[in-house]
Enzyme design. Structure first.
Site, PDB file in Angstrom:
ATOM      1  N   ARG A 279       0.804  -1.220   0.000  1.00 44.01           N
ATOM      2  CA  ARG A 279       0.000   0.000   0.000  1.00 44.01           C
ATOM      3  C   ARG A 279       0.845   1.283   0.000  1.00 44.01           C
ATOM      4  O   ARG A 279       0.571   2.222  -0.747  1.00 44.01           O
ATOM      5  CB  ARG A 279      -0.897  -0.014   1.246  1.00 44.01           C
ATOM      6  CG  ARG A 279      -1.956   1.057   1.288  1.00 44.01           C
ATOM      7  CD  ARG A 279      -2.666   1.025   2.650  1.00 44.01           C
ATOM      8  NE  ARG A 279      -3.142  -0.284   3.018  1.00 44.01           N
ATOM      9  CZ  ARG A 279      -4.305  -0.821   2.638  1.00 44.01           C
ATOM     10  NH1 ARG A 279      -5.101  -0.124   1.867  1.00 44.01           N
ATOM     11  NH2 ARG A 279      -4.662  -2.030   3.028  1.00 44.01           N
ATOM     12  N   ARG A 316     -13.300  -2.104  -1.942  1.00 44.38           N
ATOM     13  CA  ARG A 316     -12.861  -1.873  -0.552  1.00 44.38           C
ATOM     14  C   ARG A 316     -13.905  -1.201   0.340  1.00 44.38           C
ATOM     15  O   ARG A 316     -14.062  -1.589   1.505  1.00 44.38           O
ATOM     16  CB  ARG A 316     -11.553  -1.081  -0.529  1.00 44.38           C
ATOM     17  CG  ARG A 316     -10.385  -1.839  -1.160  1.00 44.38           C
ATOM     18  CD  ARG A 316      -9.068  -1.084  -1.033  1.00 44.38           C
ATOM     19  NE  ARG A 316      -8.608  -1.023   0.336  1.00 44.38           N
ATOM     20  CZ  ARG A 316      -8.598   0.070   1.078  1.00 44.38           C
ATOM     21  NH1 ARG A 316      -9.010   1.221   0.576  1.00 44.38           N
ATOM     22  NH2 ARG A 316      -8.183   0.026   2.315  1.00 44.38           N
ATOM     23  N   TYR A 320     -14.754  -3.498   3.594  1.00 43.89           N
ATOM     24  CA  TYR A 320     -14.420  -3.148   4.977  1.00 43.89           C
ATOM     25  C   TYR A 320     -14.520  -1.656   5.282  1.00 43.89           C
ATOM     26  O   TYR A 320     -13.707  -1.113   6.026  1.00 43.89           O
ATOM     27  CB  TYR A 320     -13.058  -3.718   5.409  1.00 43.89           C
ATOM     28  CG  TYR A 320     -11.961  -3.755   4.362  1.00 43.89           C
ATOM     29  CD1 TYR A 320     -11.275  -2.604   4.003  1.00 43.89           C
ATOM     30  CD2 TYR A 320     -11.607  -4.961   3.761  1.00 43.89           C
ATOM     31  CE1 TYR A 320     -10.257  -2.650   3.073  1.00 43.89           C
ATOM     32  CE2 TYR A 320     -10.589  -5.017   2.817  1.00 43.89           C
ATOM     33  CZ  TYR A 320      -9.914  -3.863   2.479  1.00 43.89           C
ATOM     34  OH  TYR A 320      -8.911  -3.913   1.547  1.00 43.89           O
ATOM     35  N   CYS A 347     -25.700  -3.549  -8.528  1.00 40.83           N
ATOM     36  CA  CYS A 347     -26.971  -3.891  -7.882  1.00 40.83           C
ATOM     37  C   CYS A 347     -26.736  -4.411  -6.477  1.00 40.83           C
ATOM     38  O   CYS A 347     -27.032  -5.583  -6.171  1.00 40.83           O
ATOM     39  CB  CYS A 347     -27.694  -4.923  -8.724  1.00 40.83           C
ATOM     40  SG  CYS A 347     -27.964  -4.330 -10.375  1.00 40.83           S
ATOM     41  N   TYR A 376      -4.724  -1.977  -4.035  1.00 46.04           N
ATOM     42  CA  TYR A 376      -5.890  -2.845  -3.785  1.00 46.04           C
ATOM     43  C   TYR A 376      -7.152  -2.348  -4.492  1.00 46.04           C
ATOM     44  O   TYR A 376      -8.257  -2.579  -4.028  1.00 46.04           O
ATOM     45  CB  TYR A 376      -6.142  -2.987  -2.279  1.00 46.04           C
ATOM     46  CG  TYR A 376      -4.946  -3.546  -1.541  1.00 46.04           C
ATOM     47  CD1 TYR A 376      -4.609  -4.888  -1.646  1.00 46.04           C
ATOM     48  CD2 TYR A 376      -4.140  -2.730  -0.766  1.00 46.04           C
ATOM     49  CE1 TYR A 376      -3.490  -5.393  -0.997  1.00 46.04           C
ATOM     50  CE2 TYR A 376      -3.014  -3.227  -0.115  1.00 46.04           C
ATOM     51  CZ  TYR A 376      -2.707  -4.564  -0.237  1.00 46.04           C
ATOM     52  OH  TYR A 376      -1.608  -5.063   0.401  1.00 46.04           O
TER      53      TYR A 376
HETATM   54  C1  LIG Z   1       2.131 -11.255   4.037  1.00 52.49           C
HETATM   55  C2  LIG Z   1       1.868  -9.867   3.604  1.00 52.49           C
HETATM   56  N1  LIG Z   1       2.917  -9.066   3.370  1.00 52.49           N
HETATM   57  C3  LIG Z   1       2.732  -7.788   2.942  1.00 52.49           C
HETATM   58  C4  LIG Z   1       1.460  -7.280   2.747  1.00 52.49           C
HETATM   59  C5  LIG Z   1       1.324  -5.875   2.270  1.00 52.49           C
HETATM   60  O1  LIG Z   1       0.652  -5.078   3.155  1.00 52.49           O
HETATM   61  P1  LIG Z   1       0.519  -3.534   2.882  1.00 52.49           P
HETATM   62  O2  LIG Z   1      -0.037  -3.367   1.541  1.00 52.49           O
HETATM   63  O3  LIG Z   1      -0.385  -3.049   3.949  1.00 52.49           O
HETATM   64  O4  LIG Z   1       1.908  -2.952   3.012  1.00 52.49           O
HETATM   65  C6  LIG Z   1       0.351  -8.081   3.007  1.00 52.49           C
HETATM   66  C7  LIG Z   1      -1.010  -7.556   2.838  1.00 52.49           C
HETATM   67  O5  LIG Z   1      -2.008  -8.117   3.110  1.00 52.49           O
HETATM   68  C8  LIG Z   1       0.563  -9.419   3.441  1.00 52.49           C
HETATM   69  O6  LIG Z   1      -0.468 -10.235   3.689  1.00 52.49           O
END
Ligand SMILES: Cc1ncc(COP(=O)(O)O)c(C=O)c1O
Length: 417
Positions: A279, A316, A320, A347, A376
């Protein structure tokens, strides 16, 4: 009355040229963030390397950037590995994750020679050993540990609490270490944890380290040296004014300090360290453009501004309760006129992209730009209501180019017999 500009480009021109919904990404911003992570981690400390979590955004262009910049890659499926392989991503720089890897996935990881498998259960380790033996290979593995900490984030993106579907609790992880000692075709290099995603500060990571480090020390006394400690991702970004994330340098630096202090004062070798940001690298580098369709003012108050996308390009909010900010790109200079809800076109009553936002008066044909959608969104896109996956436009040095073209209906239905 100016239009909204994103990295030097008038996004209303992009909407006209490429159509909407449209994902717009800034290559410059992605590169800046990749370099920032490398500067405050890989280059600042010895034996530290960052792997990009490809689940957050994976395209050929993204892989080209990562290969150019020398960052590793974390994959969780055969599909993610497929693209990496197609692009010739160096296998030794790939970590294969996943709590329920299929035999096919393990086979493709072994056949491509991925650098390590992050294992979620003893059964999986046994399977990797057996499949590696059939190939005359030695698979390097990490054990994913569930540290049992509360990640202070939405429960659907919290992954390190006790009872989580991910990883093994510390006691079971110890058993798995002994088990690995009996196997010939896996080589256990260390441990992994990932406490959750969109975390505003490193307190949960530090709590997790307070569980992992004593475990590493205990095992060290039993002659198992942890060579690699992978501390996951989860570094939060600002979606709305409610979010105030800790700077990345302090976030990661604080984790490294905790490990170094512990290892020094306990006289054990500091493992190589890994982080897996997703992210933080791509979120802010992306926006999504929509065209406003129906604007519905309810008799009892409240206004729905309907757009031509929603759940299929960004599940998203429905999944959540994720929140976003947005602007009417062609009315960027106008003050807000009313508070509205931005409704997706699916829908499902839950398909509301933004529940409450103040915008200038919206009309059919306006272009809405939703901020911070680089992570995401494209990667979670789906064909619900048979909406095609939008195109991705990449901006570099103020010049936009098509990076992924819009899915066609023929492609969408191509598997139908
Ligand atoms: C094992 C693992 N590593 C890294 C990430 C990356 O997380 P982020 O995008 O919050 O940095 C995730 C996200 O779900 C993950 O499951």
């Amino acid at each position: 009355m100016g239009n909204f500009m994103f990295h030097g480009v008038d996004v209303t021109d992009l909407a006209r040229e490429y159509g909407t919904p449209l994902y717009v990404m800034s290559e410059d911003e992605i590169v800046r963030r990749v370099r920032e992570v490398r500067r405050c981690f890989d280059e600042r400390y010895e034996r530290c390397s960052a792997f990009f979590a490809s689940k957050s955004f994976l395209t050929k262009d993204m892989l080209r950037i990562l290969m150019r910049e020398g960052m590793g890659l974390d994959v969780v499926s055969e599909g993610e590995l497929f693209l990496a392989r197609e692009m010739g991503f160096p296998p030794e720089k790939i970590a294969f994750h996943g709590n329920s890897k299929t035999e096919r996935e393990i086979a493709s990881g072994l056949d491509y020679g991925v650098g390590k498998f992050v294992c979620d259960s003893q059964g999986e380790i046994a399977l990797i050993d057996e499949m590696a033996r059939e190939r005359g290979a030695l698979a390097s593995v990490l054990i994913r540990v569930t540290p049992g900490v509360d990640a202070h984030t939405h429960k659907y993106i919290s992954t390190g609490e006790a009872g989580s579907k991910f990883g093994l609790p510390p006691e079971a992880a110890k058993d798995a270490v002994s088990f690995c000692g009996t196997l010939r075709n896996v080589s256990l290099s260390g441990f992994h944890f990932h406490v959750g995603s969109q975390l505003m500060d490193n307190s949960s990571h530090l709590e997790a380290l307070d569980v992992l480090l004593p475990l590493i020390k205990e095992l060290d006394a039993e002659r198992f040296e942890t060579k690699i400690l992978d501390m996951g991702g989860g570094f939060g970004v600002r979606y709305t004014e409610k979010d105030s994330p800790q700077g990345i340098s302090g976030f990661i630096g604080g984790m490294v300090d905790r490990v170094e202090d512990f290892c020094r004062s306990n006289g054990i070798a500091r493992p190589s360290l890994v982080v897996e940001p997703g992210r933080w690298i791509v979120s802010d580098a992306g926006i999504t453009l929509y065209t406003v369709g129906s604007v519905k003012r309810l008799a009892g108050g409240g206004t729905y501004v309907g757009v031509d996308g929603g759940y299929p390009d960004n599940p998203r909010p429905a999944l959540y309760g994720a929140e976003y900010e947005a602007v009417l790109a062609n009315k960027a200079g106008l003050p807000p006129a009313e508070t509205v809800s931005v409704a997706g076109k699916c829908c499902e009553s839950g398909d509301i992209l933004i529940h409450s936002i103040a915008l200038p008066e919206a009309r059919r044909g306006d272009v809405l730009a939703v901020m911070c959608t680089g992570a995401y969104n494209h990667s979670m896109s789906n064909n619900y209501n048979k909406n095609p996956v939008p195109a991705v436009v990449m901006i570099k040095d103020g010049a936009p180019r098509l990076s992924v073209r819009r899915q066609t209906y023929e492609e969408m239905f191509s598997g139908n017999i």
